[in-house]
Design an enzyme around this catalytic site. Structure first.
Site, PDB file in Angstrom:
ATOM      1  N   TYR A   1      -1.896   2.336  -0.807  1.00 11.83           N
ATOM      2  CA  TYR A   1      -0.877   2.299  -0.041  1.00 11.83           C
ATOM      3  C   TYR A   1      -0.688   2.952   1.062  1.00 11.83           C
ATOM      4  O   TYR A   1      -0.701   2.860   2.126  1.00 11.83           O
ATOM      5  CB  TYR A   1       0.225   1.844  -0.841  1.00 11.83           C
ATOM      6  CG  TYR A   1       1.680   1.337  -0.192  1.00 11.83           C
ATOM      7  CD1 TYR A   1       1.755   0.067   0.306  1.00 11.83           C
ATOM      8  CD2 TYR A   1       2.577   2.510   0.359  1.00 11.83           C
ATOM      9  CE1 TYR A   1       3.048  -0.262   0.786  1.00 11.83           C
ATOM     10  CE2 TYR A   1       3.752   1.944   1.027  1.00 11.83           C
ATOM     11  CZ  TYR A   1       3.981   0.859   1.488  1.00 11.83           C
ATOM     12  OH  TYR A   1       4.934   0.200   2.005  1.00 11.83           O
TER      13      TYR A   1
ATOM     14  N   LYS B   1      -1.135   2.651   5.107  1.00 12.71           N
ATOM     15  CA  LYS B   1      -0.073   2.935   5.985  1.00 12.71           C
ATOM     16  C   LYS B   1      -0.472   4.052   6.898  1.00 12.71           C
ATOM     17  O   LYS B   1      -0.015   4.034   8.062  1.00 12.71           O
ATOM     18  CB  LYS B   1       0.998   3.214   4.959  1.00 12.71           C
ATOM     19  CG  LYS B   1       1.688   2.035   4.399  1.00 12.71           C
ATOM     20  CD  LYS B   1       2.209   1.007   5.183  1.00 12.71           C
ATOM     21  CE  LYS B   1       2.700  -0.331   4.211  1.00 12.71           C
ATOM     22  NZ  LYS B   1       2.922  -1.388   5.331  1.00 12.71           N
TER      23      LYS B   1
END
Ligand code: NAP
Length: 242
Positions: free
Chosen positions: A150, A154
């Site tokens: 993640y 990001k």
């Protein structure tokens, strides 16, 4: 103006769709599987006097995005504002993270940003006006144990944002990212109580954020008030990183 908001059936995406409707924008409401929730978002937008249409589409698939953008253009005119909001988590320590979990987060959280930006930027260039806003995260800025997949995506969204901003700035298009902290949505509701308590202890404002607070930042970035801001990432985290 017309906005396409991905992952707008729930959470931050829905709040952004409604905030845009409040400011008079027609909204294309994208979702993956939550048809009933997407219909609810459409109703909330329509109640604010704008046109809204829901589109089911897995944003990780280029061909599906192409079809959705075509349908959205047909139904609502061109896409002037793109919000890359759809996102998932598949948390776990690297030592136990399967290749599948890494690839899934890559496809939904990063490849989708390429897919949709690639498909709508040409129309914005012709109009010499456009807004691309992508959801990053404080995990992308500062890292988070248990989220290498993640956080990596990001962080990549921020690099994508800066580079695209340089490519299209001369055509009146701004490209920015928002890095929320801990916002109360289904995504964070799934976290264990201990993780919630630890996060809360780090937030200067002493509370979790609301989806509407992120939506107001998206609405600002989409507005003419933010015409001279591009390539930037705005943190909406209550000071979690201070
Ligand atoms: P959420 O409540 O879990 O909602 C996720 C949304 O994304 C849903 O509308 C879902 O659609 C959609 N979606 C998931 N996979 C999709 C796919 N393959 N194609 C199209 N749509 C898809 O998430 P959220 O908390 O609102 O988060 C929104 C964004 O903010 C994400 O990018 C997230 O990473 C980022 N963010 C959130 C937080 C936070 O604290 N909540 C913090 C930092 C960043 P369905 O309803 O159809 O499943």
């Amino acid at each position: 103006m017309t906005a396409l908001v991905t992952g707008a059936s729930r959470g931050i995406g829905r709040a952004i769709a409604v905030a845009f409707a409040e400011r008079g924008h027609d909204v294309a409401v994208n979702y993956a599987s939550g048809a009933d929730s997407a219909r609810e978002t459409v109703k909330l937008c329509e109640a604010r006097g704008v046109r809204a249409v829901a589109f089911a589409c897995d944003v990780s698939r280029y061909a599906a995005c192409q079809e959705m953008v075509g349908k959205a253009e047909e139904a609502l005119g061109g896409v002037d504002i793109l919000v890359n909001n759809a996102g998932i988590t598949r948390d776990g320590l690297l030592m136990r993270m399967s290749e599948e979990r890494f690839d899934e987060v890559y496809s939904v959280n990063l490849k989708s940003v390429y897919n949709l930006s690639r498909l709508v930027v040409a129309g914005m260039m012709k109009k010499r006006w456009g807004r691309v806003i992508s959801l990053s995260s404080v995990a992308g800025l500062y890292g988070n144990a248990g989220q290498v997949n993640y956080s990596a995506m990001k962080a990549a969204v921020i690099g994508f944002t800066k580079s695209l901003a340089k490519e299209v700035g001369s055509r009146g298009i701004t490209v920015n990212a928002i890095a929320p902290g801990f916002i109360e949505t289904d995504m964070t509701a799934a976290l264990p109580e201990k993780a919630r308590e630890e996060a809360l202890a780090r937030i200067a404002l002493g509370r979790f954020g609301q989806a509407e607070e992120v939506a107001k930042t998206a609405a600002f970035l989409a507005s003419d008030d933010a015409a001279y801001i591009t390539g930037h990432t705005i943190e909406v985290s209550g000071g979690i990183s201070l």
